[in-house]
Scaffold this active site. Structure first.
Site, PDB file in Angstrom:
ATOM      1  N   ASP A 210      10.701  22.498  17.334  1.00 18.19           N
ATOM      2  CA  ASP A 210      11.530  23.668  17.629  1.00 18.19           C
ATOM      3  C   ASP A 210      12.981  23.267  17.629  1.00 18.19           C
ATOM      4  OD1 ASP A 210      12.111  26.370  18.482  1.00 18.19           O
ATOM      5  OD2 ASP A 210      12.614  25.500  20.424  1.00 18.19           O
ATOM      6  N   GLU A 294      10.121  26.322  12.531  1.00 16.53           N
ATOM      7  CA  GLU A 294      10.257  27.775  12.485  1.00 16.53           C
ATOM      8  C   GLU A 294      10.977  28.174  11.202  1.00 16.53           C
ATOM      9  OE1 GLU A 294      12.313  28.979  16.029  1.00 16.53           O
ATOM     10  OE2 GLU A 294      13.888  27.551  15.633  1.00 16.53           O
ATOM     11  N   ASP A 387      11.947  24.517  25.369  1.00 22.77           N
ATOM     12  CA  ASP A 387      11.931  24.152  23.950  1.00 22.77           C
ATOM     13  C   ASP A 387      10.603  23.492  23.564  1.00 22.77           C
ATOM     14  OD1 ASP A 387      14.481  25.152  23.514  1.00 22.77           O
ATOM     15  OD2 ASP A 387      15.431  23.267  24.081  1.00 22.77           O
TER      16      ASP A 387
END
Ligand SMILES: [Zn+2]
Length: 425
Positions: A210, A294, A387
Site C-alpha cells: 500500500d 493499488e 497502512d
C-alpha cells in the site's frame, strides 16, 4: 523506521557496506557519468536541449488549452504529426535531431500519464538554464566504447563521439541515455538499461503493498518502507542555503555558488530515492511470487473514500504536502521498477475501501480509521497500522483475482461484502 530486508531471501540487509555499494551499483538501472564535450560539441548539445525544450513547451501549451469535457487533448501520435509539420516549416528545427525532438514528446506523454495517475505533478514549462536535457533512444551496439581506464566515449546525434569519465562500468545492453546540463553548466550522461527480470521464488506467496501516508509503502507482512531523504544535518544546511540564496544579489557570483550547493544537496536526495527504489523492488521481486499494488488510476477517482488528514496549520500543511510529493515520487519509481523486474507478477487492485475494510473480518467501517495511523475494527476488535491493514486488503483482493482465474477456492477466510449502511455512517 528504516526498511530491513526480511530474513527469508532478503540478503541485502546482511551484506557489509563496501560490498553493498557494489551490489547497488550492479542493480541500478541508471548509471550517470560526467560528460566531457569539446566546445564545439557543447554548442550542439545546447542546441539539442533548446529543441527538446521548445517541443516540450509546445506540448505544455496545448495541454493548457484543454479543459475536461472538451474533445480529448492531443496525444503522442497527434503531437508527432504536429512535430512533422513544425519541422517542415522551421529550418532551425529541421536541422536538429528528430530522435531528440520525438523523445521530448514521449517524455511529455509519460509525464502526463504520471500526472493523471497521481504520482507526479503537472508538467510545467521548461526554462532555459534550468533542468535542461534531452534523451536519445534506439542505441546500437558499439555506440558506447571504452578508450582507456578512465575515458569512454558515446555517439551522440549531430555531435559525433563525445568523451565521458569512465567512473564505473557501463551496463550491458543499454538502449537509451539522457544528457543533462546542471545549473553549474556541467554535462552528464545517464545510460538506462531495462533490468533483467528476476526469477519468481515459486512459493506462491502474495504480498500486498500500500502506498502509505506516513511512510512510502506498507507491506501486508507488516514491514514499513520509507524512502530515505536528507539527514537532519543536511536539512538544516539546505534551509540555511535557501536563506542565503534569498539574500544574495541577482547575477552575483555568490548566488551561483549557493545555487550549486543547493543543487548538489537535492541531487543527493534524488540519488537516495533511486537507490531505495532499486533495492526495494529487487527484494520484493525475489521474496514474493505475486506483488499486488493499488491501481492508482482508479484510486484517484475514489480519493474521497480514503480518510483525510486532520486539519493542520498552514505551514505544517505546506510541509506535509512537500513530504507527500516526495513519498509519491518514491512510490512511482518503486512500481515502475517492480514492473521491469517482475513482469507479469505485478497485480493491480481496485483500491476502493482498502483503507476502510477490516482485513481480519472483512467488514467495511468508515469509522474504524481512528486516526491517519491506526485502524481499529469496531466489529472484531482487530487493531493494526492503517497502512498495513490496507496492504493486507490489497493482498486479499489479489488473492481473489488469482483464485478466480484458477477456479473455486477450497480454503481460506471468507469475507463479507461491503455494507452500504456502514459506509454512509
Ligand atoms: Zn474486523
Amino acid at each position: 523506521m528504516p526498511y530491513r530486508a526480511g530474513k527469508k531471501g532478503g540478503t541485502l540487509g546482511h551484506v557489509g557496506l563496501p560490498i553493498l555499494s557494489v551490489v547497488i551499483g550492479r542493480l541500478m538501472g541508471v548509471s550517470r557519468y560526467r560528460l566531457q564535450p569539446t566546445p564545439a560539441q557543447k554548442a550542439v548539445l545546447a542546441e539539442h536541449c533548446g529543441h527538446a525544450r521548445f517541443v516540450w513547451n509546445l506540448a505544455v501549451e496545448q495541454h493548457e488549452h484543454w479543459r475536461p469535457g472538451r474533445k480529448s487533448a492531443p496525444g503522442f501520435a497527434e503531437h508527432c504529426r504536429q512535430l512533422t509539420q513544425a519541422r517542415a516549416e522551421f529550418a532551425w528545427l529541421r536541422a536538429g535531431s528528430v530522435i531528440v525532438q520525438q523523445q521530448a514528446l514521449k517524455d511529455f506523454a509519460k509525464a502526463i500519464t504520471s500526472f493523471f495517475a497521481g504520482t507526479h505533478g503537472k508538467p510545467t514549462w521548461r526554462r532555459r538554464g534550468r533542468s535542461e536535457g534531452f534523451r536519445v533512444v534506439a542505441m546500437r551496439a558499439g555506440d558506447v566504447r571504452r578508450l582507456s581506464r578512465r575515458v569512454g566515449e558515446v555517439r551522440i546525434p549531430k555531435a559525433g563521439w563525445v568523451r565521458f569519465r569512465w567512473s564505473r562500468r557501463v551496463p550491458d545492453g543499454v538502449k537509451s541515455y539522457r544528457v543533462t546540463r546542471d545549473r553549474a553548466g556541467r554535462w552528464h550522461i545517464a545510460f538506462a538499461a531495462i533490468p533483467k527480470p528476476i526469477p519468481a521464488p515459486c512459493t506462491g506467496e502474495v504480498v500486498g503493498v500500500d502506498r502509505g501516508v506516513a511512510v512510502s509503502a506498507a507491506l501486508s507482512t507488516g514491514d514499513m518502507l520509507s524512502v530515505p531523504g536528507l539527514r537532519e544535518a543536511e536539512k538544516v544546511r539546505l534551509r540555511r542555503l535557501m536563506r542565503k540564496l534569498a539574500r544574495a544579489k541577482r547575477g552575483s557570483h555568490r548566488r551561483a555558488t549557493v545555487r550549486q550547493a543547493i543543487a548538489k544537496l537535492k541531487a543527493r536526495e534524488t540519488d537516495r530515492r533511486r537507490d531505495w527504489a532499486e533495492k526495494t523492488s529487487t527484494d520484493l521481486a525475489r521474496r514474493f511470487e505475486v506483488i499486488a499494488v493499488e491501481d492508482l488510476k482508479i484510486r484517484n477517482m475514489t480519493r474521497s473514500a480514503r480518510g483525510t488528514i486532520a486539519k493542520p496549520g498552514r505551514n505544517v500543511q505546506a510541509k506535509a504536502s512537500l513530504n507527500r510529493s516526495i513519498l509519491a515520487a518514491g512510490w512511482g519509481q518503486l512500481v515502475e521498477r517492480l514492473e521491469h523486474k517482475a513482469p507479469g507478477r505485478v497485480v493491480r487492485v481496485n483500491p476502493a475501501y482498502t483503507s476502510q475494510r477490516c482485513s481480519a473480518c472483512g467488514i467495511v467501517d468508515a469509522k474504524a480509521r481512528e486516526s491517519q495511523a491506526v485502524f481499529r475494527c469496531r466489529s472484531c476488535r482487530y487493531t493494526a497500522n492503517a497502512d498495513v491493514n490496507a496492504a493486507r486488503n490489497i493482498k486479499l483482493a489479489a488473492g481473489h483475482a488469482v483464485s478466480a482465474r484458477e477456479g473455486p477456492r477450497v480454503a481460506g477466510p471468507v469475507h463479507r461484502e461491503p455494507q452500504p449502511v456502514l459506509l454512509s455512517a
